[in-house]
Design an enzyme around this catalytic site. Sequence first.
Site, PDB file in Angstrom:
ATOM      1  N   SER A   2       2.491 -22.961 -18.374  1.00  0.00           N
ATOM      2  CA  SER A   2       3.202 -23.959 -19.087  1.00  0.00           C
ATOM      3  C   SER A   2       3.452 -23.445 -20.618  1.00  0.00           C
ATOM      4  O   SER A   2       4.473 -23.600 -21.245  1.00  0.00           O
ATOM      5  CB  SER A   2       2.382 -25.282 -19.336  1.00  0.00           C
ATOM      6  OG  SER A   2       2.445 -26.025 -18.193  1.00  0.00           O
ATOM      7  N   HIS A  40       7.746 -22.104 -13.194  1.00  0.00           N
ATOM      8  CA  HIS A  40       7.309 -22.971 -13.733  1.00  0.00           C
ATOM      9  C   HIS A  40       7.588 -24.437 -12.980  1.00  0.00           C
ATOM     10  O   HIS A  40       8.875 -24.901 -13.310  1.00  0.00           O
ATOM     11  CB  HIS A  40       7.380 -23.150 -15.228  1.00  0.00           C
ATOM     12  CG  HIS A  40       6.808 -24.295 -15.837  1.00  0.00           C
ATOM     13  ND1 HIS A  40       7.582 -25.511 -16.677  1.00  0.00           N
ATOM     14  CD2 HIS A  40       5.629 -24.505 -16.130  1.00  0.00           C
ATOM     15  CE1 HIS A  40       6.588 -25.837 -17.213  1.00  0.00           C
ATOM     16  NE2 HIS A  40       5.381 -25.499 -17.121  1.00  0.00           N
ATOM     17  N   GLU A  52      11.775 -24.011 -13.453  1.00  0.00           N
ATOM     18  CA  GLU A  52      12.199 -23.038 -14.468  1.00  0.00           C
ATOM     19  C   GLU A  52      11.635 -21.629 -14.032  1.00  0.00           C
ATOM     20  O   GLU A  52      10.562 -21.554 -13.612  1.00  0.00           O
ATOM     21  CB  GLU A  52      11.504 -23.580 -15.641  1.00  0.00           C
ATOM     22  CG  GLU A  52      11.853 -24.882 -16.295  1.00  0.00           C
ATOM     23  CD  GLU A  52      11.415 -25.056 -17.717  1.00  0.00           C
ATOM     24  OE1 GLU A  52      12.053 -25.698 -18.567  1.00  0.00           O
ATOM     25  OE2 GLU A  52      10.029 -24.647 -18.005  1.00  0.00           O
ATOM     26  N   ASN A  82       9.573 -28.016 -22.203  1.00  0.00           N
ATOM     27  CA  ASN A  82       8.423 -28.298 -22.894  1.00  0.00           C
ATOM     28  C   ASN A  82       9.025 -27.914 -24.129  1.00  0.00           C
ATOM     29  O   ASN A  82       8.459 -28.506 -25.473  1.00  0.00           O
ATOM     30  CB  ASN A  82       7.097 -27.771 -22.366  1.00  0.00           C
ATOM     31  CG  ASN A  82       6.541 -28.215 -21.221  1.00  0.00           C
ATOM     32  OD1 ASN A  82       6.951 -29.323 -20.936  1.00  0.00           O
ATOM     33  ND2 ASN A  82       5.657 -27.702 -20.595  1.00  0.00           N
TER      34      ASN A  82
HETATM   35  P1  NAI Z   1      -6.309 -27.802 -12.298  1.00  0.00           P
HETATM   36  O1  NAI Z   1      -7.373 -27.803 -13.224  1.00  0.00           O
HETATM   37  O2  NAI Z   1      -5.807 -28.956 -11.717  1.00  0.00           O
HETATM   38  O3  NAI Z   1      -6.525 -26.703 -11.183  1.00  0.00           O
HETATM   39  C1  NAI Z   1      -6.795 -25.135 -11.451  1.00  0.00           C
HETATM   40  C2  NAI Z   1      -7.492 -24.673 -10.379  1.00  0.00           C
HETATM   41  O4  NAI Z   1      -7.853 -23.311 -10.521  1.00  0.00           O
HETATM   42  C3  NAI Z   1      -9.052 -25.314 -10.158  1.00  0.00           C
HETATM   43  O5  NAI Z   1      -9.190 -25.845  -8.705  1.00  0.00           O
HETATM   44  C4  NAI Z   1      -9.961 -24.108 -10.431  1.00  0.00           C
HETATM   45  O6  NAI Z   1     -11.161 -24.226  -9.608  1.00  0.00           O
HETATM   46  C5  NAI Z   1      -9.161 -22.857 -10.003  1.00  0.00           C
HETATM   47  N1  NAI Z   1      -9.545 -21.743 -10.553  1.00  0.00           N
HETATM   48  C6  NAI Z   1      -9.788 -21.537 -12.097  1.00  0.00           C
HETATM   49  N2  NAI Z   1     -10.033 -20.230 -12.373  1.00  0.00           N
HETATM   50  C7  NAI Z   1      -9.891 -19.635 -11.099  1.00  0.00           C
HETATM   51  C8  NAI Z   1      -9.911 -18.169 -10.749  1.00  0.00           C
HETATM   52  N3  NAI Z   1     -10.107 -17.112 -11.582  1.00  0.00           N
HETATM   53  N4  NAI Z   1      -9.454 -17.816  -9.295  1.00  0.00           N
HETATM   54  C9  NAI Z   1      -9.337 -18.949  -8.540  1.00  0.00           C
HETATM   55  N5  NAI Z   1      -9.102 -20.018  -8.872  1.00  0.00           N
HETATM   56  C10 NAI Z   1      -9.634 -20.345 -10.209  1.00  0.00           C
HETATM   57  O7  NAI Z   1      -5.027 -27.231 -13.247  1.00  0.00           O
HETATM   58  P2  NAI Z   1      -3.310 -27.403 -12.958  1.00  0.00           P
HETATM   59  O8  NAI Z   1      -3.212 -28.948 -13.624  1.00  0.00           O
HETATM   60  O9  NAI Z   1      -2.897 -27.473 -11.590  1.00  0.00           O
HETATM   61  O10 NAI Z   1      -2.770 -26.208 -13.872  1.00  0.00           O
HETATM   62  C11 NAI Z   1      -2.723 -24.950 -13.396  1.00  0.00           C
HETATM   63  C12 NAI Z   1      -1.886 -24.367 -14.000  1.00  0.00           C
HETATM   64  O11 NAI Z   1      -0.395 -24.862 -13.996  1.00  0.00           O
HETATM   65  C13 NAI Z   1      -1.916 -23.946 -15.734  1.00  0.00           C
HETATM   66  O12 NAI Z   1      -1.713 -22.727 -15.777  1.00  0.00           O
HETATM   67  C14 NAI Z   1      -1.198 -25.050 -16.097  1.00  0.00           C
HETATM   68  O13 NAI Z   1      -0.644 -24.563 -17.518  1.00  0.00           O
HETATM   69  C15 NAI Z   1       0.052 -25.044 -15.205  1.00  0.00           C
HETATM   70  N6  NAI Z   1       0.971 -26.237 -15.170  1.00  0.00           N
HETATM   71  C16 NAI Z   1       0.237 -27.466 -15.233  1.00  0.00           C
HETATM   72  C17 NAI Z   1       0.988 -28.494 -15.115  1.00  0.00           C
HETATM   73  C18 NAI Z   1       0.536 -30.147 -14.988  1.00  0.00           C
HETATM   74  O14 NAI Z   1       1.386 -30.971 -15.377  1.00  0.00           O
HETATM   75  N7  NAI Z   1      -0.891 -30.032 -15.000  1.00  0.00           N
HETATM   76  C19 NAI Z   1       2.599 -28.358 -15.142  1.00  0.00           C
HETATM   77  C20 NAI Z   1       3.253 -27.066 -15.168  1.00  0.00           C
HETATM   78  C21 NAI Z   1       2.262 -26.144 -15.304  1.00  0.00           C
END
Ligand code: NAI
Length: 302
Positions: free
Chosen positions: A137, A158, A170, A208
Site C-alpha cells: 500500500s 493493489h 490498481e 491512498n
Molecule cells: P496481515 O498481517 O493480515 O497478513 C500478513 C501475513 O503475512 C501474516 O499471515 C504473516 O504470517 C505472513 N507473513 C509475514 N512475513 C512472511 C514471510 N516472510 N513469508 C510468508 N508469510 C509471511 O496483513 P494484510 O493486512 O493482509 O496486509 C498484507 C499486505 O497487503 C501489506 O503489504 C499491506 O500494505 C497490503 N495491503 C493491506 C491492505 C489492508 O487494508 N489491510 C489494503 C491493501 C494492501
Amino acid sequence: AAVRGLSTTAQLSKINNVTIIGAGLMGSGIAQVSANAKLNVTVVDSNQSALEKAQKGIASSLQRVAKKKHADDSAAQSALVSSVLDRIKMSTNVSDSVKDADLVIEAIVENIDIKRKLFAEVEAAAKPTTLITTNTSSLRLADIGLNLKDKTRFGGLHFFNPVPMMKLLEVVRHDDTSDATFEQLIEYGKTVGKTTVACKDTPGFIVNRLLVPYMFEALRMYERGDASMPDIDVAMKLGAGYPMGPFELSDYVGLDTCKFIMDGWHKQYPDEVAFKPSPLLDSLVDAGKTGRKSGEGFYKYK
Ligand code: NAI
C-alpha cells in the site's frame, strides 16, 4: 510498438497458476477471488496457524456468497463452496509453491527488508516467465524490487479490503515493468472480476494518495479547533456523499496503519505539506488507541 524490457525469448505464459504469499486479511481475499475465477491457487504463509485461519475465513466468506446465490438449496451451496476451496492449496514453503506459478502476488507484512528477502527467494525458484507482484500500500516498487535480476516482470497489484467486495484493482507499473507484463496484469484483474486502473510507482498510487492526506487534513481541521469530529464526519457523509466520515474511516483502517503510511511518505518527501504527521494521531497510537480493532481510536467502540 516495441515491447519494452521483455527479452524476446521469454514469452509470457497465460495465467493459470497463481501463488499468493501471505495468508492474512488481504492474501486470503486475493486467494478467494482468484479461485473463484477458476485459477489454480496456492497460498503460502510462514505461519501455519495463519493458513488455518485463512482457510476458515475463506470458507465462511464463500458460505455467505453461496447462501445469497442459492437461498433454499443447501446442496448447491456446499457444491459452490467446495468447488472454490478445492482450487486452493496451502503451504509453508515459498520455493516449492512458486515453481509452477505463472503469477506470484506478495501480501506479507509491510516491511521493506522482509519483502526484499522474500522476492530474492521467489525469483530464484520461479520460472523465467513468472510475473512477480506486490500488494503493497505504501512502499515504492522500485525499492521493494531493487535486487530483482529481471525487473521487467515485476509490478504492483493493489487490492482493497475486503477484497471480494471491493471492485477496484490498481495495477502499478514502475520504470522497468514491461508493456507485456503490465497488460497481463490488467488481464488478470479482469479475470478476477475487478475494474482496473493504471498507476505509476508514486506514493499511495491513486486512491491512498488522495485519501490519506484527506484524512490528515480532517485531523488538522479538528486540531485547529475549526470543527468537531462528529460534525466533520456528518458533513463529509451528507455533503460529499462519502459512506464514512474521515474519522470513522481512520478508525476502520486502523490509526497505526494511517500513521505508518504517513510517516513513511514524510520521511521520503519531508517538504511535502500534505504528508505532515499529526501530533494527535501520534499520541493516540502511543496510547494503544488504534481504532476499531482496539476498541478505541477517535471514537469508542463496544
Ligand atoms: P496481515 O498481517 O493480515 O497478513 C500478513 C501475513 O503475512 C501474516 O499471515 C504473516 O504470517 C505472513 N507473513 C509475514 N512475513 C512472511 C514471510 N516472510 N513469508 C510468508 N508469510 C509471511 O496483513 P494484510 O493486512 O493482509 O496486509 C498484507 C499486505 O497487503 C501489506 O503489504 C499491506 O500494505 C497490503 N495491503 C493491506 C491492505 C489492508 O487494508 N489491510 C489494503 C491493501 C494492501
